[in-house]
Design a protein around this motif. Structure first.
Motif, PDB file in Angstrom:
ATOM      1  N   GLY A   1       0.733  -1.361  -0.063  1.00  0.00           N
ATOM      2  CA  GLY A   1      -0.145  -0.016  -0.089  1.00  0.00           C
ATOM      3  C   GLY A   1       0.762   1.202   0.158  1.00  0.00           C
ATOM      4  N   TYR A   2       0.276   2.336   0.220  1.00  0.00           N
ATOM      5  CA  TYR A   2       1.187   3.684   0.477  1.00  0.00           C
ATOM      6  C   TYR A   2       0.250   4.587   1.419  1.00  0.00           C
ATOM      7  CZ  TYR A   2      -2.422   5.113  -2.868  1.00  0.00           C
ATOM      8  OH  TYR A   2      -3.739   5.266  -3.752  1.00  0.00           O
ATOM      9  N   SER A   3       1.048   5.694   1.820  1.00  0.00           N
ATOM     10  CA  SER A   3       0.350   6.505   2.338  1.00  0.00           C
ATOM     11  C   SER A   3       0.875   8.172   1.864  1.00  0.00           C
ATOM     12  CB  SER A   3       1.256   6.489   3.952  1.00  0.00           C
ATOM     13  OG  SER A   3       1.030   5.413   4.428  1.00  0.00           O
ATOM     14  N   ARG A   4       0.126   8.893   2.103  1.00  0.00           N
ATOM     15  CA  ARG A   4       0.267  10.509   1.720  1.00  0.00           C
ATOM     16  C   ARG A   4      -0.212  11.132   2.795  1.00  0.00           C
ATOM     17  NH1 ARG A   4      -1.675   9.259  -4.219  1.00  0.00           N
ATOM     18  NH2 ARG A   4       0.395   8.679  -5.239  1.00  0.00           N
ATOM     19  N   LYS A   5       0.461  12.571   2.684  1.00  0.00           N
ATOM     20  CA  LYS A   5       0.101  13.741   3.522  1.00  0.00           C
ATOM     21  C   LYS A   5      -1.284  14.079   3.283  1.00  0.00           C
ATOM     22  CE  LYS A   5       3.425  14.288   6.559  1.00  0.00           C
ATOM     23  NZ  LYS A   5       3.351  13.848   8.005  1.00  0.00           N
ATOM     24  N   GLY A   6      -2.109  14.121   4.282  1.00  0.00           N
ATOM     25  CA  GLY A   6      -3.349  14.911   4.084  1.00  0.00           C
ATOM     26  C   GLY A   6      -3.595  16.176   4.553  1.00  0.00           C
ATOM     27  N   PHE A   7      -4.556  16.811   5.049  1.00  0.00           N
ATOM     28  CA  PHE A   7      -4.733  17.971   5.427  1.00  0.00           C
ATOM     29  C   PHE A   7      -4.638  18.176   7.065  1.00  0.00           C
ATOM     30  CE2 PHE A   7      -7.871  17.939   1.920  1.00  0.00           C
ATOM     31  CZ  PHE A   7      -7.143  18.969   0.983  1.00  0.00           C
ATOM     32  N   PHE A   8      -4.458  19.418   7.543  1.00  0.00           N
ATOM     33  CA  PHE A   8      -4.256  19.472   9.092  1.00  0.00           C
ATOM     34  C   PHE A   8      -2.957  18.413   9.598  1.00  0.00           C
ATOM     35  CE2 PHE A   8      -8.462  20.510   7.907  1.00  0.00           C
ATOM     36  CZ  PHE A   8      -8.570  21.763   7.967  1.00  0.00           C
ATOM     37  N   GLY A   9      -1.934  18.118   8.699  1.00  0.00           N
ATOM     38  CA  GLY A   9      -0.936  17.393   9.385  1.00  0.00           C
ATOM     39  C   GLY A   9      -1.381  15.848   9.476  1.00  0.00           C
ATOM     40  N   GLN A  10      -2.454  15.324   8.940  1.00  0.00           N
ATOM     41  CA  GLN A  10      -2.624  13.894   9.158  1.00  0.00           C
ATOM     42  C   GLN A  10      -2.029  13.216   7.932  1.00  0.00           C
ATOM     43  OE1 GLN A  10      -6.716  12.714   9.109  1.00  0.00           O
ATOM     44  NE2 GLN A  10      -7.066  13.641   7.153  1.00  0.00           N
ATOM     45  N   THR A  11      -1.744  11.839   7.925  1.00  0.00           N
ATOM     46  CA  THR A  11      -1.345  10.974   6.932  1.00  0.00           C
ATOM     47  C   THR A  11      -2.448  10.120   6.804  1.00  0.00           C
ATOM     48  OG1 THR A  11       1.182  11.260   7.770  1.00  0.00           O
ATOM     49  CG2 THR A  11       0.572   9.337   6.213  1.00  0.00           C
ATOM     50  N   VAL A  12      -2.742   9.993   5.533  1.00  0.00           N
ATOM     51  CA  VAL A  12      -3.812   8.934   5.010  1.00  0.00           C
ATOM     52  C   VAL A  12      -3.083   7.626   4.494  1.00  0.00           C
ATOM     53  CG1 VAL A  12      -5.721   8.758   3.683  1.00  0.00           C
ATOM     54  CG2 VAL A  12      -5.397  11.081   4.610  1.00  0.00           C
ATOM     55  N   HIS A  13      -3.784   6.526   4.788  1.00  0.00           N
ATOM     56  CA  HIS A  13      -2.898   5.296   4.352  1.00  0.00           C
ATOM     57  C   HIS A  13      -4.117   4.578   3.353  1.00  0.00           C
ATOM     58  CE1 HIS A  13      -0.263   6.047   7.593  1.00  0.00           C
ATOM     59  NE2 HIS A  13      -1.416   6.077   8.438  1.00  0.00           N
ATOM     60  N   TYR A  14      -3.498   4.010   2.228  1.00  0.00           N
ATOM     61  CA  TYR A  14      -4.207   3.337   1.569  1.00  0.00           C
ATOM     62  C   TYR A  14      -3.841   1.796   1.027  1.00  0.00           C
ATOM     63  CZ  TYR A  14      -5.563   8.148   0.188  1.00  0.00           C
ATOM     64  OH  TYR A  14      -5.918   9.775   0.399  1.00  0.00           O
ATOM     65  N   ASP A  15      -4.816   1.110   0.560  1.00  0.00           N
ATOM     66  CA  ASP A  15      -4.067  -0.290   0.288  1.00  0.00           C
ATOM     67  C   ASP A  15      -3.696  -0.289  -1.120  1.00  0.00           C
ATOM     68  OD1 ASP A  15      -6.564  -0.603  -1.504  1.00  0.00           O
ATOM     69  OD2 ASP A  15      -7.522  -1.740  -0.197  1.00  0.00           O
ATOM     70  N   THR A  16      -3.314  -1.519  -1.826  1.00  0.00           N
ATOM     71  CA  THR A  16      -2.696  -1.262  -3.059  1.00  0.00           C
ATOM     72  C   THR A  16      -3.874  -0.975  -4.471  1.00  0.00           C
ATOM     73  OG1 THR A  16      -3.228  -4.003  -3.260  1.00  0.00           O
ATOM     74  CG2 THR A  16      -0.935  -3.105  -2.761  1.00  0.00           C
ATOM     75  N   SER A  17      -5.126  -1.100  -4.018  1.00  0.00           N
ATOM     76  CA  SER A  17      -6.192  -0.817  -4.626  1.00  0.00           C
ATOM     77  C   SER A  17      -6.399   0.581  -4.886  1.00  0.00           C
ATOM     78  CB  SER A  17      -7.418  -1.604  -4.631  1.00  0.00           C
ATOM     79  OG  SER A  17      -7.180  -2.973  -4.821  1.00  0.00           O
ATOM     80  N   GLY A  18      -5.854   1.353  -3.632  1.00  0.00           N
ATOM     81  CA  GLY A  18      -6.244   2.870  -3.734  1.00  0.00           C
ATOM     82  C   GLY A  18      -7.272   3.305  -2.657  1.00  0.00           C
ATOM     83  N   ARG A  19      -7.912   2.333  -1.972  1.00  0.00           N
ATOM     84  CA  ARG A  19      -8.874   2.288  -0.869  1.00  0.00           C
ATOM     85  C   ARG A  19      -8.049   2.843   0.367  1.00  0.00           C
ATOM     86  NH1 ARG A  19     -11.115  -2.883  -3.100  1.00  0.00           N
ATOM     87  NH2 ARG A  19      -9.396  -3.599  -1.674  1.00  0.00           N
ATOM     88  N   LYS A  20      -8.782   3.621   0.844  1.00  0.00           N
ATOM     89  CA  LYS A  20      -8.411   4.180   2.395  1.00  0.00           C
ATOM     90  C   LYS A  20      -8.693   3.256   3.271  1.00  0.00           C
ATOM     91  CE  LYS A  20      -9.279   7.949   5.837  1.00  0.00           C
ATOM     92  NZ  LYS A  20      -9.959   9.036   6.053  1.00  0.00           N
ATOM     93  N   VAL A  21      -7.612   2.912   4.041  1.00  0.00           N
ATOM     94  CA  VAL A  21      -7.454   2.113   4.984  1.00  0.00           C
ATOM     95  C   VAL A  21      -7.452   2.471   6.440  1.00  0.00           C
ATOM     96  CG1 VAL A  21      -6.896   0.074   3.568  1.00  0.00           C
ATOM     97  CG2 VAL A  21      -5.090   1.260   4.603  1.00  0.00           C
ATOM     98  N   GLY A  22      -7.145   3.985   6.605  1.00  0.00           N
ATOM     99  CA  GLY A  22      -6.914   4.541   7.800  1.00  0.00           C
ATOM    100  C   GLY A  22      -6.073   5.876   7.596  1.00  0.00           C
ATOM    101  N   HIS A  23      -6.037   6.227   8.888  1.00  0.00           N
ATOM    102  CA  HIS A  23      -4.842   7.693   8.878  1.00  0.00           C
ATOM    103  C   HIS A  23      -4.311   7.657  10.386  1.00  0.00           C
ATOM    104  CE1 HIS A  23      -8.839   9.075  10.895  1.00  0.00           C
ATOM    105  NE2 HIS A  23      -7.976   9.948  11.272  1.00  0.00           N
ATOM    106  N   SER A  24      -3.324   8.442  10.225  1.00  0.00           N
ATOM    107  CA  SER A  24      -2.515   8.807  11.600  1.00  0.00           C
ATOM    108  C   SER A  24      -2.532  10.488  11.516  1.00  0.00           C
ATOM    109  CB  SER A  24      -1.318   8.444  11.321  1.00  0.00           C
ATOM    110  OG  SER A  24      -1.110   7.021  11.039  1.00  0.00           O
ATOM    111  N   ARG A  25      -2.609  10.933  12.859  1.00  0.00           N
ATOM    112  CA  ARG A  25      -2.256  12.230  13.227  1.00  0.00           C
ATOM    113  C   ARG A  25      -1.621  12.520  14.287  1.00  0.00           C
ATOM    114  NH1 ARG A  25      -8.614  12.763  13.994  1.00  0.00           N
ATOM    115  NH2 ARG A  25      -8.753  12.262  16.181  1.00  0.00           N
ATOM    116  N   PRO A  26      -0.924  13.797  14.265  1.00  0.00           N
ATOM    117  CA  PRO A  26      -0.219  14.084  15.486  1.00  0.00           C
ATOM    118  C   PRO A  26      -0.917  14.019  16.608  1.00  0.00           C
ATOM    119  CG  PRO A  26       0.146  15.579  13.854  1.00  0.00           C
ATOM    120  CD  PRO A  26      -0.956  14.818  13.369  1.00  0.00           C
TER     121      PRO A  26
END
Length: 104
Positions: A5-30
């Motif tokens: 999968g992969y992760s990308r920076k989102g809004f307000f400092g969060q990081t959004v995590h995706y599976d190999t198909s591009g579906r959001k599987v979660g997020h992380s934030r400070p």
């Protein structure tokens, strides 16, 4: 070595995590006191990570039990281990930003 999968920076400092198909599987934030809080795709808290003394991070589940750790690897990568110190995966910086995750 399969792409996980992969992760990308989102809004307000969060990081959004995706599976190999591009579906959001979660997020992380400070979080507070240098923690990073982790959530699944529905917004349920799954755990947190905290910086360790050796330049990596320790990872904990939602009950506070240590489930693994990560540490810097070669060529801008990060290597991920389980709670028994077995190497499980690694992440590399992506061409367009963020990180690409691979199983080992």
């Amino acid at each position: 070595m399969a792409k996980k999968g992969y992760s990308r920076k989102g809004f307000f400092g969060q990081t959004v995590h995706y599976d190999t198909s591009g579906r959001k599987v979660g997020h992380s934030r400070p979080g507070l006191f240098g923690r990073t809080e982790h959530f699944d795709a529905t917004g349920k808290r799954t755990g947190h990570s905290r910086e360790n003394l050796f330049g990596g991070q320790n990872h904990y589940d939602s009950s506070g039990r240590k489930v693994g750790h990560s540490r810097p690897g070669l060529f801008s990568s990060e290597v991920h281990y389980d709670s028994r110190n077995n190497r499980k995966a690694h992440s590399r910086k992506g061409i367009f930003g963020g990180y690409v995750h691979y199983d080992d």
